[in-house]
Design a protein around this motif. Sequence first.
Motif, PDB file in Angstrom:
ATOM      1  N   UNK A 189       0.863  -1.181   0.000  1.00 51.67           N
ATOM      2  CA  UNK A 189       0.000   0.000   0.000  1.00 51.67           C
ATOM      3  C   UNK A 189       0.895   1.226   0.000  1.00 51.67           C
ATOM      4  N   UNK A 190       1.102   1.796  -1.183  1.00 49.88           N
ATOM      5  CA  UNK A 190       2.042   2.900  -1.326  1.00 49.88           C
ATOM      6  C   UNK A 190       1.367   4.262  -1.337  1.00 49.88           C
ATOM      7  N   UNK A 191       0.098   4.300  -1.652  1.00 50.47           N
ATOM      8  CA  UNK A 191      -0.580   5.579  -1.805  1.00 50.47           C
ATOM      9  C   UNK A 191      -0.563   6.427  -0.545  1.00 50.47           C
ATOM     10  N   UNK A 192      -0.532   5.800   0.610  1.00 49.49           N
ATOM     11  CA  UNK A 192      -0.537   6.564   1.854  1.00 49.49           C
ATOM     12  C   UNK A 192       0.770   7.340   2.010  1.00 49.49           C
ATOM     13  N   UNK A 193       1.871   6.721   1.618  1.00 47.94           N
ATOM     14  CA  UNK A 193       3.162   7.398   1.734  1.00 47.94           C
ATOM     15  C   UNK A 193       3.266   8.543   0.742  1.00 47.94           C
ATOM     16  N   UNK A 194       2.659   8.365  -0.431  1.00 48.34           N
ATOM     17  CA  UNK A 194       2.721   9.414  -1.441  1.00 48.34           C
ATOM     18  C   UNK A 194       1.915  10.614  -0.997  1.00 48.34           C
ATOM     19  N   UNK A 195       0.696  10.359  -0.508  1.00 47.24           N
ATOM     20  CA  UNK A 195      -0.149  11.483  -0.091  1.00 47.24           C
ATOM     21  C   UNK A 195       0.338  12.077   1.229  1.00 47.24           C
ATOM     22  N   UNK A 196       0.646  11.171   2.164  1.00 48.02           N
ATOM     23  CA  UNK A 196       1.294  11.620   3.383  1.00 48.02           C
ATOM     24  C   UNK A 196       0.408  12.274   4.420  1.00 48.02           C
ATOM     25  N   UNK A 197      -0.757  12.751   4.040  1.00 54.93           N
ATOM     26  CA  UNK A 197      -1.589  13.496   4.988  1.00 54.93           C
ATOM     27  C   UNK A 197      -2.369  12.544   5.878  1.00 54.93           C
ATOM     28  N   UNK A 198      -2.581  12.996   7.122  1.00 52.15           N
ATOM     29  CA  UNK A 198      -3.397  12.211   8.042  1.00 52.15           C
ATOM     30  C   UNK A 198      -4.809  12.095   7.474  1.00 52.15           C
ATOM     31  N   UNK A 199      -5.343  10.864   7.523  1.00 48.65           N
ATOM     32  CA  UNK A 199      -6.679  10.637   6.991  1.00 48.65           C
ATOM     33  C   UNK A 199      -6.687  10.194   5.544  1.00 48.65           C
ATOM     34  N   UNK A 200      -5.530  10.171   4.873  1.00 48.93           N
ATOM     35  CA  UNK A 200      -5.487   9.698   3.490  1.00 48.93           C
ATOM     36  C   UNK A 200      -5.784   8.196   3.463  1.00 48.93           C
ATOM     37  N   UNK A 201      -6.367   7.736   2.368  1.00 48.12           N
ATOM     38  CA  UNK A 201      -6.789   6.339   2.269  1.00 48.12           C
ATOM     39  C   UNK A 201      -6.378   5.747   0.932  1.00 48.12           C
ATOM     40  N   UNK A 202      -6.355   4.428   0.880  1.00 51.28           N
ATOM     41  CA  UNK A 202      -6.124   3.701  -0.366  1.00 51.28           C
ATOM     42  C   UNK A 202      -6.863   2.372  -0.298  1.00 51.28           C
ATOM     43  N   UNK A 203      -7.666   2.101  -1.334  1.00 51.44           N
ATOM     44  CA  UNK A 203      -8.409   0.848  -1.412  1.00 51.44           C
ATOM     45  C   UNK A 203      -7.550  -0.225  -2.059  1.00 51.44           C
ATOM     46  N   UNK A 204      -7.770  -1.474  -1.664  1.00 47.92           N
ATOM     47  CA  UNK A 204      -6.989  -2.580  -2.209  1.00 47.92           C
ATOM     48  C   UNK A 204      -7.848  -3.834  -2.248  1.00 47.92           C
ATOM     49  N   UNK A 205      -7.438  -4.770  -3.106  1.00 42.88           N
ATOM     50  CA  UNK A 205      -8.134  -6.059  -3.221  1.00 42.88           C
ATOM     51  C   UNK A 205      -7.105  -7.149  -3.455  1.00 42.88           C
ATOM     52  N   UNK A 206      -7.345  -8.305  -2.873  1.00 39.94           N
ATOM     53  CA  UNK A 206      -6.464  -9.465  -3.009  1.00 39.94           C
ATOM     54  C   UNK A 206      -7.315 -10.675  -3.385  1.00 39.94           C
ATOM     55  N   UNK A 207      -6.857 -11.449  -4.352  1.00 43.15           N
ATOM     56  CA  UNK A 207      -7.599 -12.636  -4.793  1.00 43.15           C
ATOM     57  C   UNK A 207      -6.643 -13.815  -4.900  1.00 43.15           C
TER      58      UNK A 207
END
Length: 248
Positions: A189-207
């Motif tokens: 989950x890399x999007x959180x590090x890119x955005x960096x702001x508290x409360x940022x989110x990233x959706x993911x799915x695993x199959x």
Amino acid sequence: MRHGRQDIHANDGDGAPRGVLARLSYAKVVATLALFVALGGTATAATLAHDSVGAPQIKTDAVRSPEIQADAVRSPEIRADAVRSSEIKDDAVRSSEIQDESVRLADIAPDARTALEARVRLATTQNESVPTCTGALTDCPNLLSVVLPADNWLVQATFTMRNNGNPTILGATCGLVQADTTTLRSVHVEGLAVRGAVGSTEAAALTAVLTDVPADTRVALRCTADSDEHLDVDDVVITAAEVGPVTG
């Protein structure tokens, strides 16, 4: 003198030509009257007011499917419970004609529901905090899990990772772990590090596909997190569907 023409134009006592009357018959009179009635009926139908003919004026089975244009009748024009399963032909309604989420488990017959529930496993949670875990996913605690009977299974986990504190530095890794020993699938989950702001989110799915699993096999969602990261997972769902033989 032309007696033939005099006979045709000679009048009877009421002024009607005798030759015309001689050629009239009951059948001809009835046919003529029927023609006028038919023409008058057509004219009456052509002048009917809009929506003046409704269901009460139509006999049962008077209108059949060949007499209805394609797409002329849509769902808003059908009363609730007006069409039941006994009135629908086999294979008349296919999955492409059913809206997503329009059929729920409560809408399925009890016997079919029991069979479906036996072939599907579902686990959900609204929110879980990700514990600190810097090692392998097989060493991290479960966030959510399902236990599967022996068979072949298609497993999917969906979730949203949320930065709930300090901005993440390296991001987090989440994965599906089988029986505490095998990581089936993982995602960074890399999007959180890119955005960096508290409360940022990233959706993911695993199959993942599991073949010939033994009885009581547990499949879990796990995530790593550094000690200075404060991460939550929201709307976590694990769905496992029993499948047939898997080849290839």
